[in-house]
Design an enzyme around this catalytic site. Sequence first.
Site, PDB file in Angstrom:
ATOM      1  N   SER A   1       0.821  -1.214   0.000  1.00 27.22           N
ATOM      2  CA  SER A   1       0.000   0.000   0.000  1.00 27.22           C
ATOM      3  C   SER A   1       0.852   1.260   0.000  1.00 27.22           C
ATOM      4  O   SER A   1       2.013   1.261   0.413  1.00 27.22           O
ATOM      5  CB  SER A   1      -0.901   0.036   1.233  1.00 27.22           C
ATOM      6  OG  SER A   1      -1.765  -1.059   1.238  1.00 27.22           O
TER       7      SER A   1
HETATM    8  N1  SAH Z   1      -0.030  -5.541   4.181  1.00 27.22           N
HETATM    9  C1  SAH Z   1       0.606  -5.797   2.919  1.00 27.22           C
HETATM   10  C2  SAH Z   1      -0.342  -5.495   1.767  1.00 27.22           C
HETATM   11  C3  SAH Z   1      -0.382  -6.626   0.812  1.00 27.22           C
HETATM   12  S1  SAH Z   1      -1.658  -6.607  -0.406  1.00 27.22           S
HETATM   13  C4  SAH Z   1       1.920  -5.037   2.789  1.00 27.22           C
HETATM   14  O1  SAH Z   1       2.221  -4.182   3.637  1.00 27.22           O
HETATM   15  O2  SAH Z   1       2.688  -5.312   1.861  1.00 27.22           O
HETATM   16  C5  SAH Z   1      -2.838  -7.711   0.307  1.00 27.22           C
HETATM   17  C6  SAH Z   1      -2.367  -9.103   0.633  1.00 27.22           C
HETATM   18  O3  SAH Z   1      -3.508  -9.825   1.102  1.00 27.22           O
HETATM   19  C7  SAH Z   1      -1.835  -9.890  -0.557  1.00 27.22           C
HETATM   20  O4  SAH Z   1      -0.551 -10.360  -0.262  1.00 27.22           O
HETATM   21  C8  SAH Z   1      -2.821 -11.041  -0.710  1.00 27.22           C
HETATM   22  O5  SAH Z   1      -2.219 -12.246  -1.135  1.00 27.22           O
HETATM   23  C9  SAH Z   1      -3.365 -11.171   0.698  1.00 27.22           C
HETATM   24  N2  SAH Z   1      -4.659 -11.838   0.810  1.00 27.22           N
HETATM   25  C10 SAH Z   1      -5.758 -11.699   0.023  1.00 27.22           C
HETATM   26  N3  SAH Z   1      -6.751 -12.501   0.461  1.00 27.22           N
HETATM   27  C11 SAH Z   1      -6.277 -13.148   1.560  1.00 27.22           C
HETATM   28  C12 SAH Z   1      -6.811 -14.112   2.446  1.00 27.22           C
HETATM   29  N4  SAH Z   1      -8.053 -14.587   2.326  1.00 27.22           N
HETATM   30  N5  SAH Z   1      -6.030 -14.555   3.453  1.00 27.22           N
HETATM   31  C13 SAH Z   1      -4.764 -14.104   3.608  1.00 27.22           C
HETATM   32  N6  SAH Z   1      -4.199 -13.199   2.805  1.00 27.22           N
HETATM   33  C14 SAH Z   1      -4.932 -12.723   1.791  1.00 27.22           C
END
Ligand code: SAH
Length: 213
Positions: free
Chosen positions: A60
Amino acid sequence: MSYEAHKIRLIMELRKQGITDKRVLGAVERVPRELFVADAMRSEAYENIPLPISQGQTISQPFIVAYMTQALALGERDRVLEIGTGSGYQSAVLAHLCRRVCTIERYRTLLAQAETRFETLKLHNITTRLGDGGKGWPELAPFARIIVTAAAPTMPSALADQLDEDGGIMVVPVGQPGAQTLIRVRRDDAGFHEERLLDVRFVPLVDGMPQGR
Ligand code: SAH
């Protein structure tokens, strides 16, 4: 400009955008965002923009990370559940502000890279789990705080149910691509109270596990 100079500029920008909590700004300052992005992206690590990570996911925008962290109103003794570890950047920011971060990611490769970064940065108060975060982490519930970093199509009640009944707070983007709102849920003995914070753009929270990754 050096990373340091870029970082100072970013912190000033975050302040202008309404991030007033000094502890949050301090945590953003302490986490080297350049270690959470691919080598080719490092020069942009302190731009106030989201950046691609692998598996089609994104880290993000720093403003959103800081805003969500500030909205959580973290206490030093809190245990926080994060859904969507991704690069691990948000987890690292949280780790400076609370007792323990429990973070769940559905991609094995992303989780392994994030774990290596936590080791390198000696962030020993982060516990990781490979799994479907939509189900939360019932064995460790309740949590004082929950942060969801992928957009749920509707309010994820399984997660809200894992909030501490005595003042638990969850920050979660809810909605379809193109129409997502960041919602803050507070839980007390009277029930759940929802507050709309701002329009956002997140990758979707996906049900179940990916194949072979
Ligand atoms: N907090 C992260 C943002 C990553 S984007 C950062 O600081 O980099 C969102 C993430 O959520 C992705 O890696 C995606 O694979 C994960 N995601 C999506 N659905 C999910 C689920 N049901 N359980 C666990 N992770 C999930």
